[in-house]
Every structure is written in C-alpha cells, then in structure tokens.
Design an enzyme around this catalytic site. Structure first.
Site, PDB file in Angstrom:
ATOM      1  CB  THR A 127      -0.880   0.110   1.261  1.00 44.06           C
ATOM      2  OG1 THR A 127      -0.036   0.157   2.411  1.00 44.06           O
ATOM      3  CG2 THR A 127      -1.864  -1.005   1.372  1.00 44.06           C
ATOM      4  CG  ASP A 128       1.133   5.978  -0.993  1.00 43.46           C
ATOM      5  OD1 ASP A 128       1.925   6.139  -0.041  1.00 43.46           O
ATOM      6  OD2 ASP A 128       1.050   6.789  -1.924  1.00 43.46           O
ATOM      7  CD1 TRP A 129       3.814   4.931   5.716  1.00 44.36           C
ATOM      8  CD2 TRP A 129       3.959   3.934   3.736  1.00 44.36           C
ATOM      9  NE1 TRP A 129       4.950   4.137   5.732  1.00 44.36           N
ATOM     10  CE2 TRP A 129       5.050   3.508   4.531  1.00 44.36           C
ATOM     11  CE3 TRP A 129       3.855   3.408   2.444  1.00 44.36           C
ATOM     12  CZ2 TRP A 129       6.023   2.619   4.077  1.00 44.36           C
ATOM     13  CZ3 TRP A 129       4.821   2.516   1.991  1.00 44.36           C
ATOM     14  CH2 TRP A 129       5.882   2.127   2.800  1.00 44.36           C
ATOM     15  N   GLY A 130      -1.383   4.195   4.384  1.00 43.92           N
ATOM     16  CA  GLY A 130      -2.746   4.515   4.755  1.00 43.92           C
ATOM     17  C   GLY A 130      -3.756   4.335   3.645  1.00 43.92           C
TER      18      GLY A 130
END
Length: 354
Positions: free
Chosen positions: A265-268
């Site tokens: 994932t991108d963060w979050g």
C-alpha cells in the site's frame, strides 16, 4: 529495534553452520537453492499467525519477517530521487542521524526530459547503491503515473505525460536499482493523477484509456523491468480503492502480466479487510494507528491485514490458499533482498553519484 533482527540473522547463520554437519539445513536458509523451493520450505514451517503477520507493518517503514525461523524484516525508504533520511520507529519525526545523508538526484521529471535510457540505468544503479548502503530493502520508486493536470502535487516525481516515454525510462531505472539487491517499488498503481482528494476521488475511464495511457509504464515495469514490488494508489477506480482492486491487482497485474512480487500500500491506502485479503494486497503500510506506543488504543494489529484478517481466515471467510499465496510473495521479496547474500555493499554520496 533493527539491531535485534541483525542478531537474529547472525543466529540464523550460526544455525546453518551447526546443522551443516548433519545435512539438515532448512532449505529456506540455503541461498544456493532455487527461490521457489525455499519459499515452499519456509511455508511448511510457518504457523498461520506467522504467515499473516508478514502482511502488515511493525513500524513506520518496516514490516516483519519471521524471527523464529531467522527470516529478517523488510526495511523500506522513500524515493525516487534520494534515500529519505531515517524516520523514527513509531512516528513521522526524523531520527536525526548524522550518518544518513544521501545524494539528492534530479527529479524524475528531469530524467524524463533527458529521453536517455542509459542515463536512467545509471540513475537507478546509483540510487540503488545508496539504498543498499543504508540497508534498505525496498526503494519506493520510480513513479510512472501520467500527468493530467499541472496542479498535481506529485508531477515532479513522475516520468512525464507520455506512456511510451515513461515505459522506456522506468525499465532501466528498475534494473539499475535491483542490481543492488534492493527492490524497486513502482508507484502509484494506478491512476493517482492528482493529489487533491486523493484518498477518495473515484476515477472513471474507458478500457481503451486505461490500456493505452495509464497502464503501459506499469506493464513495462513488470514484463520488461522485472520489478519486485508495486505500490497501490490512494484513489478509487470505478468505485473501488486501487490498492485492493480485483481488476487492477488480480486480473491484470498478477493475472495477465504474471507479476510475482508484492503489492504494497501507499501509507494509509487500505480501507477494507476482506477486499485487501482477496483483491491482491500483500503488505499494508502506514494505516492510521498509534503503533506500538504503550498508551495506544489502536496499534499495528488493528491494521486491516492484522487481527481481523487472521480471524477471518480462522472463521473460513478467507481461504488458506490466499494466505499462502500472499505469504509466498512476501517471502519471495525477503529472499530477493534482505536474505540475498550476493548483493554488493553499496555506496553513498560518492563523486560518481554527484
């Protein structure tokens, strides 16, 4: 925290030496064996809890391995123009190390303007050397989203507005990085073409636009670049968040293109446990929790691929073949990077890099 796992790695090496006399070395520790055989061996030895634990963060830029078996963690760092200064284990503050300077390379939009594939290869090799020197396993770059508006806050870190040009330049960049035993992580898959409202904007487009404009660079990264990881985007595509999207991840990326690496994932960017598990997400990073702090009411186990994922597997809502396939992808990434004993030492802020 990292020193703990360095020790674990040394114990693993000692374990190899001790057992070599008995010809009982675990296959997964023997880097002379084919990587798929090592993965198969490791999976047979791992518990369900150990397999699912591979799929979510243990710190801001780290995800765990399997300490019991001497399988090390993964360390990630922002790119794609330099190796980001060290971030604290459990918050977004900088650690203030005096030993983590890096070369600040020109932005990828400048690289795209060069139209120079040889330069792209040199760029990737150099930044990969810096990531390797800093003991990073995954470099979060290059970015290959297509410019659609000059107001996109991330245009500077992408390879331009032409799908063919971005494809031709990302391939040598990726190959240069990965020569160092560091995984490139091509981002942001897919259609992260603006930063405003990026967490919920829903992109609607035709199949032809998707295939001819937005996917060619990602396809080249996989099929020609052999990239080891890909970062899922924040935005939605046709109503579903891209980071756990059946069409993008299962059907196209892992199906048509035969991608054998990890979707991170991108963060979050994760939003749902079942979708994350079933629709191709392999490692969840940066979900909005307070992490490991003692006062935390919401920690890493509360990630979508944390305890809820484990419970859904135990309840029979998620098949074991999904768990094993996801764990195999993470192990493959670890064996290619953190457990790769053939990788060079790397270098940083050298005259050649400048």
């Amino acid at each position: 925290m990292k020193n703990t796992f360095i020790t674990t790695g040394l114990l693993a090496l000692s374990f190899i030496s001790t057992n070599a006399q008995n010809n009982s070395v675990p296959v997964y520790l023997d880097d002379k064996q084919p990587i798929e055989l090592r993965i198969e061996d490791a999976l047979k030895r791992m518990t369900l809890e150990e397999k699912t634990r591979l799929s979510y963060a243990q710190g801001k830029f780290s995800s765990p391995g399997c300490p019991r078996l001497g399988i090390p963690e993964l360390w990630m760092s922002d790119g794609p123009h330099g190796v980001r200064a060290e971030i604290n284990w459990n918050d977004w503050g900088y650690a203030g190390w005096t030993s983590d300077s890096c070369t600040a390379f020109p932005a990828l939009t400048c690289l795209a303007a060069s139209w120079n594939t040889t330069l792209a290869a040199d760029y990737g090799k150099a930044i990969g050397e810096e990531a390797r020197y800093r003991e990073k396993d995954v470099l979060l770059g290059p970015g290959v989203n297509i410019y659609r508006t000059p107001l996109n806050g991330r245009n500077f870190e992408y390879l331009g507005e032409d799908p063919y040009l971005a494809a031709e330049l990302c391939v040598p960049y990726i190959q240069g990085v990965q020569k160092n035993g560091v995984a490139a992580c091509v981002k942001h898959y897919a259609l992260n073409n603006q930063e405003l409202w990026r967490g919920h904007i829903d992109v609607q487009l035709s199949d032809r636009a998707l295939r001819e404009i937005y996917l060619p660079a990602f396809q080249a990264a996989v099929e020609r670049g052999g990239v080891w990881s890909i970062m899922g985007a924040y935005n939605k595509v046709r109503g579903t968040h891209a980071t756990h999207h059946k069409l993008l991840n299962n059907d196209i990326l892992k199906g048509e293109w035969n991608f054998d690496g990890c979707v991170i994932t991108d963060w979050g960017a994760a939003h749902d446990t079942y979708e994350a598990a079933m629709y191709g997400l392999d490692i969840e990073m940066g979900s909005y929790t307070n992490g490991l702090t003692s006062e935390s009411e919401f920690g890493y186990d509360d990630y979508y691929l944390g305890k809820n994922y484990l419970q859904m597997v135990k309840d029979g809502k998620i098949p074991m073949e999904v768990v094993n396939e996801k764990a195999a992808r993470v192990l493959r990434l670890i064996f290619r990077t953190a457990m790769n004993r053939e990788k060079p030492f790397g270098s940083i802020t050298s005259e050649e890099h400048y």
